[in-house]
Motif scaffolding. Structure first.
Motif, mmCIF file in Angstrom:
data_model
loop_
_atom_site.group_PDB
_atom_site.id
_atom_site.type_symbol
_atom_site.label_atom_id
_atom_site.label_comp_id
_atom_site.label_asym_id
_atom_site.label_seq_id
_atom_site.Cartn_x
_atom_site.Cartn_y
_atom_site.Cartn_z
ATOM 1 N N ALA A 61 0.851 -1.177 0.000
ATOM 2 C CA ALA A 61 0.000 0.000 0.000
ATOM 3 C C ALA A 61 0.893 1.235 0.000
ATOM 4 N N SER A 62 0.575 2.209 -0.851
ATOM 5 C CA SER A 62 1.396 3.410 -0.856
ATOM 6 C C SER A 62 0.732 4.523 -0.048
ATOM 7 N N TRP A 63 -0.526 4.317 0.361
ATOM 8 C CA TRP A 63 -1.233 5.345 1.088
ATOM 9 C C TRP A 63 -2.340 4.702 1.914
ATOM 10 N N VAL A 64 -2.400 5.020 3.204
ATOM 11 C CA VAL A 64 -3.475 4.498 4.045
ATOM 12 C C VAL A 64 -3.978 5.594 4.957
ATOM 13 N N THR A 65 -5.282 5.843 4.982
ATOM 14 C CA THR A 65 -5.828 6.719 6.007
ATOM 15 C C THR A 65 -7.052 6.039 6.596
ATOM 16 N N ALA A 66 -7.274 6.299 7.873
ATOM 17 C CA ALA A 66 -8.460 5.729 8.508
ATOM 18 C C ALA A 66 -9.130 6.819 9.322
ATOM 19 N N ARG A 67 -10.454 6.846 9.274
ATOM 20 C CA ARG A 67 -11.165 7.822 10.098
ATOM 21 C C ARG A 67 -12.467 7.195 10.611
ATOM 22 N N LEU B 285 -7.361 3.267 0.958
ATOM 23 C CA LEU B 285 -6.122 2.569 0.627
ATOM 24 C C LEU B 285 -5.730 2.887 -0.806
ATOM 25 N N THR B 286 -4.461 3.194 -1.022
ATOM 26 C CA THR B 286 -3.953 3.223 -2.393
ATOM 27 C C THR B 286 -2.949 2.096 -2.496
ATOM 28 N N ILE B 287 -3.223 1.164 -3.410
ATOM 29 C CA ILE B 287 -2.414 -0.059 -3.413
ATOM 30 C C ILE B 287 -1.967 -0.425 -4.821
ATOM 31 N N GLU B 288 -0.982 -1.328 -4.861
ATOM 32 C CA GLU B 288 -0.426 -1.799 -6.130
ATOM 33 C C GLU B 288 -1.061 -3.148 -6.459
ATOM 34 N N ILE B 289 -1.697 -3.204 -7.650
ATOM 35 C CA ILE B 289 -2.426 -4.408 -8.029
ATOM 36 C C ILE B 289 -1.878 -4.915 -9.355
ATOM 37 N N ARG B 290 -1.835 -6.240 -9.545
ATOM 38 C CA ARG B 290 -1.321 -6.784 -10.802
ATOM 39 C C ARG B 290 -2.403 -6.876 -11.881
ATOM 40 N N ASN B 291 -3.558 -7.329 -11.475
ATOM 41 C CA ASN B 291 -4.635 -7.475 -12.459
ATOM 42 C C ASN B 291 -5.982 -7.536 -11.744
ATOM 43 N N LEU B 292 -7.027 -7.604 -12.538
ATOM 44 C CA LEU B 292 -8.378 -7.556 -11.998
ATOM 45 C C LEU B 292 -8.696 -8.762 -11.111
ATOM 46 N N GLU B 293 -8.176 -9.918 -11.523
ATOM 47 C CA GLU B 293 -8.434 -11.119 -10.718
ATOM 48 C C GLU B 293 -7.923 -10.937 -9.301
ATOM 49 N N GLN B 294 -6.717 -10.414 -9.221
ATOM 50 C CA GLN B 294 -6.126 -10.211 -7.908
ATOM 51 C C GLN B 294 -6.938 -9.199 -7.099
ATOM 52 N N LEU B 295 -7.406 -8.159 -7.797
ATOM 53 C CA LEU B 295 -8.188 -7.131 -7.124
ATOM 54 C C LEU B 295 -9.499 -7.708 -6.588
#
Ligand code: MN
Length: 714
Positions: free
Chosen positions: A667-673, A684-694
């Motif tokens: 994850a390159s960015w996480v905030t919680a409120r 969450l801003t995250i790094e994903i490989r493909n749609l299946e993984q998402l």
């Protein structure tokens, strides 16, 4: 002759009964057991005769009493059930069969044997509740004569009575039998505690009785002044219920304040409430102790008003108020429906009142394991009830300790599967919230069903447990199907086979060679490693090639001509050497349907097909849109944003991050409120490989406890 008093007792409430039928049954039982003795040394016939007498005390119909006389003829005297049917008809035969234990010898354990016998009894009971009435009468007489057994046997019988039969009598509302079962069983299960308690109670009995007499006199006078006729009784508490209270509340005898009990029987419901009014004016009610079981009867039909007041001299008095009719139901419960005069089958509410029994039978199919069956049975029989409301105002009865999931599963299986949270009385509660009587429960439902294995430890009802287990059995198959399909698709890509063939006729034919009859079976078999994906695709390819030698190669050529290759893992149709970038408005990932937009001077920007900008351009600049596709060989990661919302609780963020790290997603960015209504939102801003993984990630996040929603943010 020993049957005379029995006949006389039955004739009291059923003057026109078929006496000769009774005599025949008695003679038959006498003959069947003629050379048998009980452990006490008495003739065996004493036992069925006593059982029949207990049933007659409940004023049950003739079939039940005859069933009682014959109840041991099949089990103990080896009479054939067919003979009973011939001599006494189907109804009596069904009753006798229902109380006859199974004689299979191959039980693995005593526990299994007990479970199997109970299971049989419950099934018979569903057909005819009188089976259990006979069984209870049987157990009661056996307890009354328990002193002839060895001490270990006594403890065993007492234990089983406290665990199964007394709770059963309670559930059926037959309090008259329940009390006696409990007090005798208590005496043999915990003799020291029993005698100590009995001794202490008897030492104060005189004082208590005097006090109660004074209270009754005062009440009688006040009620008479109001024109209410009431029968007022001091209510002897049975020992086991006092003992249970002491254990449950961890208190000493003198701290248990409702040993002083009074019961008022009046003529009408109106008088019940009027009487309550008089009592509450006389003495101050103890807050939280008033219960209106007239407006909301228990599922075993029990009705009454309960209250506790601070009586004379500051003593606390527990008071019950009910009509005579209600009293009869309280004493006899379900047996009241089988009383000679009542005509049970005409009562429309009768069925509803046995709803819990149907539930037991519903799940008893599921439970193969004897230990599990016993455990669940004990929980269901024992549990006290809470009464909660649907938002529409319908009342549901659930065992005490039930959580919102139990409620959801009781309403509908699907609602249970989709439950992600609940509002109780308008407030968000955690999934482990224990429902209380009077709660209005509103289930928060997710779009997708997502039960979790943790739920099995959370729910209280066997019904909910069974449904959750069922789900996982089914889900596992679905997971296998998906995994198998994915493996085949990967293999097809590698070997250059059109995906269409994985779902086609050819695949079905191929599957049949492995005795797999549907495409789904084939997929599942691949996932389980029964069939190798590589070999399967190779064969499929051979067959396809044999039939269409030209098709496959032609396709590849066309592709190479028309699609450009590109460093971003995107191919653009018909255009080479263009700068390509992924749009930040919608962050497409491999697998998303995508469209290219030819920008002015900055090459092609690639958007998701459902991106708002694409919709806009379709209307205005259709000519700038261009077909693009993912390059399947390309391996890179893509940034996307997720919004996760749920019930705010400690550890929620940690649980979410655990899912990410398990899947090796960074994850390159996480905030919680959080907000005032206890809702938490995690961005969450995250790094994903493909749609299946998402999609897989989203699925896993939805299974985190207290998560309601996982949304991809555009
Ligand atoms: Mn018996």
């Amino acid at each position: 002759m020993a049957i005379k008093p029995l006949v006389a007792r039955i004739q009291q409430y059923n003057p026109n009964c078929d006496v000769s039928f009774l005599h025949r049954a008695y003679d038959f039982a006498l003959e069947a057991h003629h050379n048998q003795k009980r452990i006490s040394g008495e003739d065996f016939i004493v036992h069925p005769l006593e059982v029949a007498r207990i049933l007659a005390e409940l004023e049950l119909d003739l079939q039940s009493v005859v069933g009682g006389l014959l109840h041991d003829t099949v089990e103990d005297a080896r009479i054939d059930l067919g003979v009973i049917r011939e001599e006494f008809g189907d109804e009596v035969a069904l009753l006798v069969d229902g109380v006859t234990k199974l004689r299979r010898l191959a039980y693995r354990s005593k526990e299994e044997q007990q479970a199997e016998n109970l299971r049989k009894m419950f099934l018979a009971m569903a057909k005819d509740v009188r089976v259990i009435l006979i069984k209870l009468a049987d157990r009661l007489h056996n307890l009354r004569t328990i002193q002839y057994h060895s001490v270990p046997k006594q403890r065993e019988i007492a234990q089983e009575t406290l665990e199964i039969f007394a709770p059963l009598a309670h559930r059926l509302g037959i309090y008259r039998i329940k009390w006696e079962l409990e007090d005798i069983a208590f005496r043999y299960r915990e003799p020291e505690k029993y005698y100590e308690l009995a001794q202490r109670l008897s030492s104060t009995r005189g004082a208590r009785e005097g006090y109660i007499r004074n209270v009754i006199d005062l009440l009688q006078e006040k009620l008479a002044a109001m024109g209410i006729g009431a029968d007022i009784q001091g209510r002897p508490k049975h020992l086991y219920s006092i003992y249970q209270k002491m254990v449950a509340q961890n208190k000493d005898l003198n701290e248990i304040f409702d040993i002083l009990g009074i019961r008022l029987l009046v003529d009408s419901v109106k008088d019940c409430y009027a009487t309550l009014g008089v009592i509450h004016t006389l003495w101050k009610p103890v807050p939280g102790r008033f219960k209106d079981f007239i407006a909301v009867p228990k599922s075993n039909m029990y009705q009454s008003l309960h209250t506790s007041v601070i009586g004379p001299e500051g003593e606390i008095l527990e008071i019950q108020i009910r009509t005579w009719d209600m009293h009869r139901t309280a004493e006899y419960g379900i047996a009241a429906h089988w009383r000679y005069k009542s005509g049970a089958k005409d009562d429309p509410a009768y069925d509803e009142k046995l709803a819990w029994l149907r539930q037991i039978l519903e799940w008893q199919h599921e439970l193969r394991d004897a230990r599990e069956f016993m455990e669940t049975l004990k929980i269901d029989l024992f549990a006290d009830s809470v009464y909660v409301f649907t938002p529409m105002g319908d009342v549901l009865e659930l065992p005490a300790g039930a959580v919102p999931l139990d409620f959801a599963y009781r309403i509908h299986t699907d609602l249970g599967h989709r439950c992600v949270g609940a509002r109780v009385n308008g407030k968000l509660v955690p999934l482990n919230y224990q429902l209380k009587t009077g709660d209005i429960v509103d289930i928060i439902k997710a779009k997708q069903p997502s039960p979790s294995r943790d739920w099995l430890n959370l729910v209280k009802t066997s019904q909910a447990k069974a449904k959750i287990r069922q789900w996982f059995k089914r889900e596992q198959r679905e997971e296998n199907i998906n995994r198998g399909r994915e493996a085949l698709e990967r293999e097809a890509r590698k070997q250059g086979l059109d995906m269409e063939h994985l779902r086609g006729e050819k695949m079905l034919e191929l599957g049949k060679r492995y005795t797999l009859h549907t495409i789904e079976d084939v997929y599942a078999a691949v996932a389980l490693g029964v069939v190798a994906a590589g070999a399967l695709v190779a064969r499929l390819k051979e067959q396809v090639r044999a039939e269409h030698p030209e098709e496959e190669t032609a396709e590849v050529v066309v592709e190479q001509k028309r699609w450009s290759k590109n460093a971003k893992g995107i191919r653009v149709l018909g255009i080479d050497n263009l700068l390509v970038r992924l749009a930040h408005c919608c962050n497409p990932v491999p697998g998303d349907a995508i469209v290219g937009y030819i920008t002015r001077g900055r090459g092609v920007s690639v958007h998701r097909e459902d991106c708002r900008n694409i919709t806009l351009w379709r209307e205005r600049e259709q000519e700038r849109l261009v077909k693009v596709a993912w390059d399947q060989q390309f391996d890179a990661s893509f940034q996307i944003r997720l919004e996760v919302s749920g019930m705010d609780r400690a550890g929620l963020l940690r649980d979410v991050m655990n899912v990410l790290s398990e899947m090796k997603i960074s994850a390159s960015w996480v905030t919680a409120r959080g907000n005032k209504s206890k809702m938490a939102t995690i961005d969450l801003t995250i790094e994903i490989r493909n749609l299946e993984q998402l999609e897989y990630l989203q699925q896993k996040l939805r299974k985190v406890r207290d998560i309601f929603e996982v949304r991809r943010v555009v």
